[in-house]
Design a protein around this motif. Structure first.
Motif, PDB file in Angstrom:
ATOM      1  N   ASN A 137      45.766  32.378  32.904  1.00 23.01           N
ATOM      2  CA  ASN A 137      44.997  32.885  34.025  1.00 23.01           C
ATOM      3  C   ASN A 137      44.378  31.729  34.785  1.00 23.01           C
ATOM      4  O   ASN A 137      43.812  30.808  34.186  1.00 23.01           O
ATOM      5  CB  ASN A 137      43.887  33.830  33.532  1.00 23.01           C
ATOM      6  CG  ASN A 137      43.204  34.548  34.679  1.00 23.01           C
ATOM      7  OD1 ASN A 137      43.861  35.081  35.570  1.00 23.01           O
ATOM      8  ND2 ASN A 137      41.879  34.562  34.661  1.00 23.01           N
ATOM      9  N   GLY A 139      41.708  29.801  36.576  1.00 23.33           N
ATOM     10  CA  GLY A 139      40.248  29.823  36.551  1.00 23.33           C
ATOM     11  C   GLY A 139      39.648  30.167  35.203  1.00 23.33           C
ATOM     12  O   GLY A 139      38.433  30.112  35.035  1.00 23.33           O
ATOM     13  N   SER A 142      38.550  35.914  33.044  1.00 28.60           N
ATOM     14  CA  SER A 142      38.196  36.646  34.260  1.00 28.60           C
ATOM     15  C   SER A 142      36.807  37.253  34.158  1.00 28.60           C
ATOM     16  O   SER A 142      36.268  37.461  33.069  1.00 28.60           O
ATOM     17  CB  SER A 142      39.224  37.759  34.524  1.00 28.60           C
ATOM     18  OG  SER A 142      39.181  38.725  33.500  1.00 28.60           O
ATOM     19  N   ARG A 143      36.237  37.556  35.323  1.00 28.71           N
ATOM     20  CA  ARG A 143      34.878  38.080  35.378  1.00 28.71           C
ATOM     21  C   ARG A 143      34.741  39.455  34.753  1.00 28.71           C
ATOM     22  O   ARG A 143      33.661  39.824  34.285  1.00 28.71           O
ATOM     23  CB  ARG A 143      34.410  38.138  36.832  1.00 28.71           C
ATOM     24  CG  ARG A 143      34.159  36.771  37.458  1.00 28.71           C
ATOM     25  CD  ARG A 143      33.743  36.879  38.903  1.00 28.71           C
ATOM     26  NE  ARG A 143      34.826  37.440  39.712  1.00 28.71           N
ATOM     27  CZ  ARG A 143      34.725  37.686  41.017  1.00 28.71           C
ATOM     28  NH1 ARG A 143      33.569  37.469  41.643  1.00 28.71           N
ATOM     29  NH2 ARG A 143      35.751  38.174  41.680  1.00 28.71           N
ATOM     30  N   ASN A 144      35.831  40.230  34.733  1.00 30.79           N
ATOM     31  CA  ASN A 144      35.754  41.588  34.184  1.00 30.79           C
ATOM     32  C   ASN A 144      36.227  41.649  32.737  1.00 30.79           C
ATOM     33  O   ASN A 144      36.561  42.716  32.229  1.00 30.79           O
ATOM     34  CB  ASN A 144      36.570  42.567  35.030  1.00 30.79           C
ATOM     35  CG  ASN A 144      38.043  42.205  35.087  1.00 30.79           C
ATOM     36  OD1 ASN A 144      38.455  41.159  34.573  1.00 30.79           O
ATOM     37  ND2 ASN A 144      38.827  43.070  35.722  1.00 30.79           N
ATOM     38  N   ALA A 145      36.243  40.493  32.036  1.00 32.79           N
ATOM     39  CA  ALA A 145      36.714  40.476  30.653  1.00 32.79           C
ATOM     40  C   ALA A 145      35.687  41.030  29.670  1.00 32.79           C
ATOM     41  O   ALA A 145      36.010  41.277  28.511  1.00 32.79           O
ATOM     42  CB  ALA A 145      37.104  39.054  30.243  1.00 32.79           C
ATOM     43  N   ASN A 174      31.518  41.200  27.929  1.00 33.60           N
ATOM     44  CA  ASN A 174      30.314  40.440  27.570  1.00 33.60           C
ATOM     45  C   ASN A 174      30.697  39.039  27.095  1.00 33.60           C
ATOM     46  O   ASN A 174      31.552  38.883  26.210  1.00 33.60           O
ATOM     47  CB  ASN A 174      29.539  41.167  26.465  1.00 33.60           C
ATOM     48  CG  ASN A 174      29.018  42.512  26.930  1.00 33.60           C
ATOM     49  OD1 ASN A 174      28.651  42.669  28.100  1.00 33.60           O
ATOM     50  ND2 ASN A 174      29.011  43.496  26.034  1.00 33.60           N
ATOM     51  N   ARG A 175      30.018  38.032  27.664  1.00 35.81           N
ATOM     52  CA  ARG A 175      30.352  36.646  27.331  1.00 35.81           C
ATOM     53  C   ARG A 175      29.703  36.265  26.001  1.00 35.81           C
ATOM     54  O   ARG A 175      28.609  36.722  25.650  1.00 35.81           O
ATOM     55  CB  ARG A 175      29.875  35.706  28.434  1.00 35.81           C
ATOM     56  CG  ARG A 175      30.522  35.962  29.785  1.00 35.81           C
ATOM     57  CD  ARG A 175      32.037  35.839  29.689  1.00 35.81           C
ATOM     58  NE  ARG A 175      32.725  36.190  30.909  1.00 35.81           N
ATOM     59  CZ  ARG A 175      33.481  35.349  31.609  1.00 35.81           C
ATOM     60  NH1 ARG A 175      33.647  34.107  31.198  1.00 35.81           N
ATOM     61  NH2 ARG A 175      34.086  35.775  32.696  1.00 35.81           N
ATOM     62  N   ASP A 178      34.615  29.523  24.460  1.00 35.82           N
ATOM     63  CA  ASP A 178      34.213  30.582  25.373  1.00 35.82           C
ATOM     64  C   ASP A 178      35.030  31.829  25.080  1.00 35.82           C
ATOM     65  O   ASP A 178      36.246  31.763  24.837  1.00 35.82           O
ATOM     66  CB  ASP A 178      34.440  30.157  26.817  1.00 35.82           C
ATOM     67  CG  ASP A 178      33.468  29.088  27.268  1.00 35.82           C
ATOM     68  OD1 ASP A 178      32.381  28.977  26.669  1.00 35.82           O
ATOM     69  OD2 ASP A 178      33.807  28.338  28.216  1.00 35.82           O
ATOM     70  N   ALA A 196      34.974  36.554  25.507  1.00 35.90           N
ATOM     71  CA  ALA A 196      34.395  37.765  26.084  1.00 35.90           C
ATOM     72  C   ALA A 196      34.974  38.954  25.351  1.00 35.90           C
ATOM     73  O   ALA A 196      36.115  38.914  24.861  1.00 35.90           O
ATOM     74  CB  ALA A 196      34.685  37.859  27.583  1.00 35.90           C
ATOM     75  N   ARG A 234      35.231  43.402  25.520  1.00 34.40           N
ATOM     76  CA  ARG A 234      35.045  44.576  26.368  1.00 34.40           C
ATOM     77  C   ARG A 234      35.563  45.801  25.631  1.00 34.40           C
ATOM     78  O   ARG A 234      36.696  45.822  25.134  1.00 34.40           O
ATOM     79  CB  ARG A 234      35.804  44.395  27.682  1.00 34.40           C
ATOM     80  CG  ARG A 234      35.737  45.583  28.623  1.00 34.40           C
ATOM     81  CD  ARG A 234      36.621  45.341  29.832  1.00 34.40           C
ATOM     82  NE  ARG A 234      38.021  45.161  29.431  1.00 34.40           N
ATOM     83  CZ  ARG A 234      38.975  44.697  30.241  1.00 34.40           C
ATOM     84  NH1 ARG A 234      38.668  44.329  31.471  1.00 34.40           N
ATOM     85  NH2 ARG A 234      40.209  44.589  29.810  1.00 34.40           N
TER      86      ARG A 234
END
Length: 602
Positions: free
Chosen positions: A513, A515, A518-521, A523-524, A531, A533, A535
């Motif tokens: 991916n 970047g 992704s932002r919608n992956a 809870n960080r 890093d 996440a 969901r």
């Protein structure tokens, strides 16, 4: 091999050359007289010296086979093939000589009236329908105005059977201006390509130019690959028939017999000389009868595909993928044929390592075409199966704006083609999927599938077996998976454990991916210092955990990342039972085991 020949030379001890009457990229055509019978014949010389030794012998064998099949043709609108002879190491095809101008010569003074073009075309189409019949299955392969001779009373003779496929008829050859899109994209010409080429020849003699324009060879080839034909302006009632014959998708074109019927209808209603007066003799009862007979024998051969019985669950021996770890999925997907749908961009680093995408932007809409290498299942996927070039193609019906095509190979692999919307609507997803499928099939049928241009980075997840990231004890922590066995995917880049009865499952896979995560992956968090996440799925019974493996720079120079994806689904609760507890703690624990093993991998 071979050499210069001239008038008076004796070819193969049988044929005396009288005059050169034509030439092409691979040889020339002579009028000759057969010794003894004094019959006039046409000799077509096929030069093979430009080919490598192995290719030369294969071409020679192909030519012999094509000539043998063509010699079976016995039709009043086909120049009879009398045989193949050798002279000075080169093959010469012997056909009946017909003294008549070809369509190019006939239109030297100007385009033909639509009615006359239809009358000529109907005879050619009837001849093709006869050749395409199941009893013969002979494809011309290079119908052009040069191969259509028009004699007195507009009696037509189609030449070129038995030699056109062996000659350079491809996108860069003499037939480039009339080639069908699927042939321009690398497929062998089939019956529907003949129909297209006839339509293109008729388009040219009415419009004064070919459907692919009048540019240089590169421009003509690009136009043919895209397959977008401008509607004719001078064709009158012939126009709609031509546009059907010139459909970019072979399955949407009429068969040759149907084309003969439609062209005959136009010829009966349109003037043949541009002034409302008919010329020549009326032969339509005979042509209609021939076309009807051809319909009887050619029924079911519209796309020249052998229907696959419903019980078939694997392809016969034929084209194969080879080592999936080195096969390049992007070699099966090219953006150029998809340009007709919008602005295209090849995305080589999208998804798992077994996938390649083309993104298409059209106005405000965006959609994507994906080619993915997968393991074959025990049965064919849902859809309509066909066979072409040794490959079973299953065409699925469109669902929720998406369309899937599956190409089943002979070595336990499938190539899955998916067209789907990303933003906005995709009016005809199956039209997009079919273009991509034709491109993939052309590469697969030519074989072997090209390998990746460079090996994977040693630090890449592509070097890690996904099934090896979880042990039996870890899998057994999900109720219902105590005895589940690992089901590896292509090249070990994904792995599943599943209980089909309860619905419990674990899936480990890889992703790429731009970047990073992704932002919608979800809870960080950090997992083993990486890093990550998590969901919870919408149904509440599953959790998707995404973990950063490594950043890298993709092939277009953008920052990207390789990601580990762990999906855990717990058994669905029985009716009336309390809802499933949050599955993410269990998913994170399983992902942690996978990360530890991933970090320990060499």
């Amino acid at each position: 091999m071979g050499g210069t020949v001239e008038r008076g030379d004796l070819i193969a001890g049988q044929y005396r050359l009288d005059a050169e009457i034509g030439s092409g990229g691979t040889g020339e055509v002579w009028r000759a007289t057969e010794e003894g019978s004094k019959a006039a014949v046409a000799l077509s010389r096929v030069r093979l010296s430009h080919l490598a030794t192995g290719d030369r012998e294969r071409a020679r064998e192909r030519l012999r086979a094509d000539a043998a099949m063509a010699s079976l043709l016995d039709h009043p609108n086909i120049a009879s093939v009398r045989g193949l002879v050798e002279h000075d190491g080169e093959p010469w095809l012997v056909t009946t000589y017909v003294s008549a101008p070809n369509l190019t010569e006939l239109t030297a003074a100007g385009p033909l009236a639509p009615g006359r073009a239809a009358e000529i075309g109907a005879q050619v189409a009837a001849a093709l329908a006869y050749a395409h019949s199941p009893a013969l299955r002979v494809v011309h392969g290079a119908v052009t105005p040069l191969s259509v001779l028009v004699g007195r009373g507009d009696r037509v003779t189609l030449t070129g059977f038995g030699i056109s496929v062996a000659q350079d008829h491809g996108p860069s050859g003499p037939a480039a201006a009339y080639v069908a899109p699927e042939v321009a994209n690398g497929l062998e010409p089939g019956p529907q390509a003949d129909v297209f080429s006839l339509g293109a020849a008729l388009y040219a003699v009415v419009e004064g130019r070919s459907p692919w324009g009048e540019g240089d060879p590169g421009q003509v080839r690009t136009a043919a690959m895209k397959g977008v034909v401008d509607p004719p302006r001078r064709a009158g009632a012939l126009g709609p028939v031509l546009m059907r014959m010139l459909e970019s998708r072979p399955r949407e074109r009429p068969g040759a017999a149907e084309a003969a019927r439609m062209l005959g209808e136009v010829a009966r209603t349109e003037p043949t000389d541009g002034r409302g007066e008919r010329t020549g003799r009326r032969r339509w009862p005979w042509i209609a009868a021939a076309a009807a007979a051809a319909v009887v024998v050619a029924l079911g051969s519209v796309v020249w595909l052998r229907p696959v019985p419903a019980g078939v669950d694997a392809a016969a021996a034929g084209p194969a993928l080879g080592d999936p770890a080195t096969a390049d999925p992007c070699s099966l997907l090219r953006p150029e044929p998809l340009d007709r749908f919008g602005q295209t961009l090849l995305e080589a680093d999208a998804g798992n390592f077994d996938r390649c995408d083309v993104t298409i932007d059209s106005a405000q809409d965006r959609f994507t075409v994906q080619v993915q290498l997968i393991q074959s299942g025990p049965a064919l996927p849902e859809g309509v199966p066909e066979e072409r070039d040794g490959v079973v193609i299953v065409r699925g019906a469109p669902v929720n704006g998406e369309c899937v095509r599956t190409l089943r190979l002979s070595d336990g692999h499938d190539v899955r083609v998916l067209a789907r919307p990303v933003r906005g609507a995709l009016p005809d997803p199956c039209a997009v999927a079919d273009v991509a499928t034709d491109t993939a099939l052309a590469v697969i049928a030519a074989g072997p599938v090209p390998r990746r241009s460079a090996p994977f980075d040693p630090a890449s997840l592509a070097m890690v077996d996904a099934c090896g990231l979880l042990d039996t004890a870890t899998v057994a922590t999900v109720p219902g998976l105590e005895t589940a066995e690992a089901d590896p995917g292509v090249a070990g880049w994904d792995c599943d454990w599943e209980n089909v009865t309860t619905g419990a499952s674990i899936e480990v896979s890889y992703d790429r991916n731009r970047g990073g995560i992704s932002r919608n992956a979800g809870n960080r968090m950090k997992i083993e210092g990486r890093d990550a996440a998590a969901r919870r799925d919408e149904d509440g019974a599953g959790c998707d955990v995404t973990v950063m493996h490594r950043p890298y720079t993709d092939k277009r120079g953008y920052p990207a990342a390789e990601l580990l994806i762990v999906k855990v689904d717990l058994a669905a609760p029985a009716p009336g039972a309390p809802p499933v507890a949050d599955p993410c703690p269990r998913g994170i624990a399983i992902a942690t085991v996978a990360v530890k093993r991933m970090s320990a991998a060499p």
